[in-house]
Design an enzyme around this catalytic site. Sequence first.
Site, mmCIF file in Angstrom:
data_model
loop_
_atom_site.group_PDB
_atom_site.id
_atom_site.type_symbol
_atom_site.label_atom_id
_atom_site.label_comp_id
_atom_site.label_asym_id
_atom_site.label_seq_id
_atom_site.Cartn_x
_atom_site.Cartn_y
_atom_site.Cartn_z
ATOM 1 N N ARG A 79 12.895 -44.065 2.333
ATOM 2 C CA ARG A 79 13.370 -44.017 3.721
ATOM 3 C C ARG A 79 13.522 -45.408 4.333
ATOM 4 O O ARG A 79 13.895 -45.524 5.496
ATOM 5 C CB ARG A 79 12.417 -43.163 4.562
ATOM 6 C CG ARG A 79 10.986 -43.670 4.628
ATOM 7 C CD ARG A 79 10.090 -42.733 5.439
ATOM 8 N NE ARG A 79 8.739 -43.284 5.586
ATOM 9 C CZ ARG A 79 7.840 -42.844 6.442
ATOM 10 N NH1 ARG A 79 8.126 -41.830 7.243
ATOM 11 N NH2 ARG A 79 6.647 -43.397 6.526
ATOM 12 N N HIS A 146 11.471 -34.572 5.169
ATOM 13 C CA HIS A 146 10.440 -34.538 6.225
ATOM 14 C C HIS A 146 11.086 -34.173 7.570
ATOM 15 O O HIS A 146 11.101 -34.964 8.514
ATOM 16 C CB HIS A 146 9.810 -35.927 6.268
ATOM 17 C CG HIS A 146 8.536 -36.070 7.023
ATOM 18 N ND1 HIS A 146 8.376 -35.699 8.344
ATOM 19 C CD2 HIS A 146 7.334 -36.570 6.627
ATOM 20 C CE1 HIS A 146 7.151 -35.984 8.722
ATOM 21 N NE2 HIS A 146 6.492 -36.508 7.708
ATOM 22 N N ASP A 190 -1.473 -30.368 10.349
ATOM 23 C CA ASP A 190 -0.977 -31.228 9.275
ATOM 24 C C ASP A 190 -1.373 -30.548 7.962
ATOM 25 O O ASP A 190 -2.492 -30.734 7.479
ATOM 26 C CB ASP A 190 -1.589 -32.630 9.407
ATOM 27 C CG ASP A 190 -0.897 -33.654 8.520
ATOM 28 O OD1 ASP A 190 -0.032 -33.256 7.717
ATOM 29 O OD2 ASP A 190 -1.232 -34.850 8.618
ATOM 30 N N GLU A 248 8.771 -29.254 6.363
ATOM 31 C CA GLU A 248 9.277 -30.108 5.292
ATOM 32 C C GLU A 248 9.323 -29.358 3.964
ATOM 33 O O GLU A 248 8.345 -28.724 3.579
ATOM 34 C CB GLU A 248 8.359 -31.326 5.130
ATOM 35 C CG GLU A 248 8.017 -32.005 6.456
ATOM 36 C CD GLU A 248 6.892 -33.023 6.330
ATOM 37 O OE1 GLU A 248 6.742 -33.616 5.248
ATOM 38 O OE2 GLU A 248 6.160 -33.229 7.316
HETATM 39 O O1 TA6 Z 1 4.163 -34.940 6.596
HETATM 40 C C1 TA6 Z 1 3.068 -35.030 7.420
HETATM 41 C C2 TA6 Z 1 2.609 -36.459 7.502
HETATM 42 O O2 TA6 Z 1 2.287 -36.945 6.242
HETATM 43 C C3 TA6 Z 1 1.438 -36.542 8.486
HETATM 44 O O3 TA6 Z 1 0.202 -36.772 7.856
HETATM 45 C C4 TA6 Z 1 1.867 -37.581 9.480
HETATM 46 O O4 TA6 Z 1 1.173 -38.748 9.459
HETATM 47 C C5 TA6 Z 1 3.374 -37.653 9.290
HETATM 48 O O5 TA6 Z 1 3.659 -37.281 7.990
HETATM 49 C C6 TA6 Z 1 4.126 -38.874 9.734
HETATM 50 O O6 TA6 Z 1 4.074 -39.926 8.823
HETATM 51 P P1 TA6 Z 1 4.809 -41.282 9.170
HETATM 52 O O7 TA6 Z 1 4.501 -42.210 8.019
HETATM 53 O O8 TA6 Z 1 6.273 -41.003 9.292
HETATM 54 O O9 TA6 Z 1 4.220 -41.767 10.485
#
Ligand code: TA6
Length: 276
Positions: A79, A146, A190, A248
């Site tokens: 990303r 995501h 989460d 996701e």
């Molecule tokens: O997919 C859930 C997650 O892994 C959470 O634990 C949360 O922290 C989120 O993704 C966002 O991650 P990021 O790195 O985009 O801030």
Amino acid sequence: MTALGAPRRLSSRTATGAMYDHGAHVTSWIPAGQADVLWMSPLCDYDSAVALRGGIPVVFPWFGAGRSRDLRPSHGFGRLVSWDLNGIDERPDQVTVTHTLRDVESPDLPATFVATHVATFGAELDVRLIVENTGETSFSYEEALHTYLTVGDARRVSVLGLEGETYLDSVQGGQRTVQAGPVVIDGEVDRIYLSDRDVTVVDPVLGRTIRVRKTNSRNTVVWNPWIERAAALADMPDDGWQSMLCIEGANILDNAVILDPGESHTMGYQLSIESV
Ligand code: TA6
């Protein structure tokens, strides 16, 4: 003008959309007559090397800190780098955009690969992530699309389709739990569901149902940061958690994909809308 500039805008009779080459990141999908189905943070940082907060970040080739729990950057490099635009196929009812990413040098993925991201913006939003092992040794990777969905009020949505499924509760240190009834958001959520099922997000406030269909995706991650975690995120407004919900499609942890030389794997994720 921000460092990333304007996204590509896609338009057909059935929908409009937007995406960046950076991260092959889809930032908007608006089916005709609807509000945007994807949520983008109004505080999203378009200037630096951090991931965009919203839309559909491509998590690849590891999720979070990876299975070894010490990998950086969080959620992999997919990303954070620019993908090559391969083509845009414009039809009356849909537009398909294809990007590729090849052989990014990383000590944590010593692999020769081609990742292809295909996004079709139409009455459905169809996103596919295809990874091919073009080298001579096997490798494994984790992946997630995501997706940040726009919801009227996270506290009032119900997520159907995960009843009876086991999840790893990241808020409780990864504790294995069985889902009882629909998923509701009544605190920080989460969760990594061990589930390949399709799910439905019922949104009584926006008066619509979002259907999420998945192919070759053995995990579904559900995330809402709730009050304290949202306040700690610089790129999310304090009340941003109320209008978003991440659902996701993923293959992570024990479901990481293993590719032998010459093999490829496709994960698919489709969104569609029904008004209620
Ligand atoms: O997919 C859930 C997650 O892994 C959470 O634990 C949360 O922290 C989120 O993704 C966002 O991650 P990021 O790195 O985009 O801030």
